[in-house]
Design an enzyme around this catalytic site. Sequence first.
Site, mmCIF file in Angstrom:
data_model
loop_
_atom_site.group_PDB
_atom_site.id
_atom_site.type_symbol
_atom_site.label_atom_id
_atom_site.label_comp_id
_atom_site.label_asym_id
_atom_site.label_seq_id
_atom_site.Cartn_x
_atom_site.Cartn_y
_atom_site.Cartn_z
ATOM 1 N N ARG A 105 117.867 -12.325 193.790
ATOM 2 C CA ARG A 105 118.354 -13.010 195.004
ATOM 3 C C ARG A 105 119.835 -13.351 194.901
ATOM 4 O O ARG A 105 120.484 -13.633 195.903
ATOM 5 C CB ARG A 105 117.550 -14.297 195.253
ATOM 6 N N LYS A 151 111.188 5.721 190.717
ATOM 7 C CA LYS A 151 112.283 6.398 190.010
ATOM 8 C C LYS A 151 113.404 5.369 189.847
ATOM 9 O O LYS A 151 114.339 5.308 190.653
ATOM 10 C CB LYS A 151 112.726 7.640 190.794
ATOM 11 N N GLU A 184 103.965 13.708 181.222
ATOM 12 C CA GLU A 184 105.038 14.582 181.718
ATOM 13 C C GLU A 184 106.060 14.722 180.612
ATOM 14 O O GLU A 184 105.857 14.223 179.505
ATOM 15 C CB GLU A 184 105.652 13.983 182.985
HETATM 16 N N1 PMP Z 1 109.505 13.455 185.711
HETATM 17 C C1 PMP Z 1 110.581 12.703 185.416
HETATM 18 C C2 PMP Z 1 110.441 11.605 184.434
HETATM 19 C C3 PMP Z 1 111.809 12.981 186.039
HETATM 20 O O1 PMP Z 1 112.876 12.236 185.765
HETATM 21 C C4 PMP Z 1 111.900 14.048 186.963
HETATM 22 C C5 PMP Z 1 113.193 14.317 187.676
HETATM 23 N N2 PMP Z 1 114.212 14.751 186.825
HETATM 24 C C6 PMP Z 1 110.753 14.825 187.206
HETATM 25 C C7 PMP Z 1 109.569 14.472 186.583
HETATM 26 C C8 PMP Z 1 110.789 15.965 188.172
HETATM 27 O O2 PMP Z 1 110.850 15.476 189.493
HETATM 28 P P1 PMP Z 1 111.580 16.293 190.648
HETATM 29 O O3 PMP Z 1 110.905 17.613 190.726
HETATM 30 O O4 PMP Z 1 111.366 15.468 191.874
HETATM 31 O O5 PMP Z 1 113.001 16.406 190.267
#
Ligand code: PMP
Length: 285
Positions: A105, A151, A184
């Site tokens: 804030r 993100k 991922e």
């Molecule tokens: N996973 C992570 C952790 C990322 O930072 C990204 C993007 N660089 C992706 C997956 C891929 O996402 P995008 O295809 O939307 O770029």
Amino acid sequence: MPVKVYVDGQYVPKEEASVSVFDHGFLYGDGVFEGIRAYGGKVFKLEEHVRRLFLSAKAIMLKIPMSENETCERINETVRVNGLKDAYIRVVVSRGRGDLGLDPRKCPKPSVIIIADSIELYPKELYEKGLEIITAATNRIPPECLNPRIKSLNYLNNILAKIEGINAGVAEVLMLNHNGYVAECSGDNVFCVRGGRLMTPHESAGILLGVTRDTVMELARKAGISVAETNVSRYDLYTADEVFLTGTAAEVIGVVKIDGRVIGDGAPGPLTRRLKKAFEEYVRE
Ligand code: PMP
């Protein structure tokens, strides 16, 4: 042409583009961002990226000081102002300038930054030969702590994993989730091919829902290839016919070795190459 960066409504030369040291994006990683590409003068999946930016911002109670439409316009304008056809675009919205406490804030005005420049994530020959990756000991943050769908500017989880990769001499690292399943990579989503079918971790694995991941799933389904969003284990990857990664910067890239196990016959496989080609054609359409 010198790069001009959009900073809170003004275009400033790259060297002069800066934010305050009191910006909570800098002090705490309090903010959200997007990485987007432009191909042939057209920004790829612009609405999808801007939607994700706004959803990330909503999740952290950050009010972006313009509409989604206006954000799209500013992004297009930044590419145009820089005279770029093919570009990598970074959009950052941070909490803005505040005091030294955490309280958001105290930050009345979010900072909006748009950079359009170029990027080469992996050297060209790796797209031919394929990547070697390892599994990082650093797990992906559990969604109940910080949902990876946001993100955010807090990429330290990914950076710690990336450092493990750098120490091991590989260009990307696989990250598992808190249940031991594949989540991922540090900056890419992951797919494998088993018996002609695609598998990729479900969003419940705690992943960023990649725009490239979505595009590749759509292209695969259009080509009659089935895609399962499901639990993926390291065993599934080790014994897969093919493994590949997707991401805005990486696009589509084959993986040929994971933790010392050779994937398939040690070169990017036929489905990887087919989807890579389909993706390249699609972005140029
Ligand atoms: N996973 C992570 C952790 C990322 O930072 C990204 C993007 N660089 C992706 C997956 C891929 O996402 P995008 O295809 O939307 O770029």
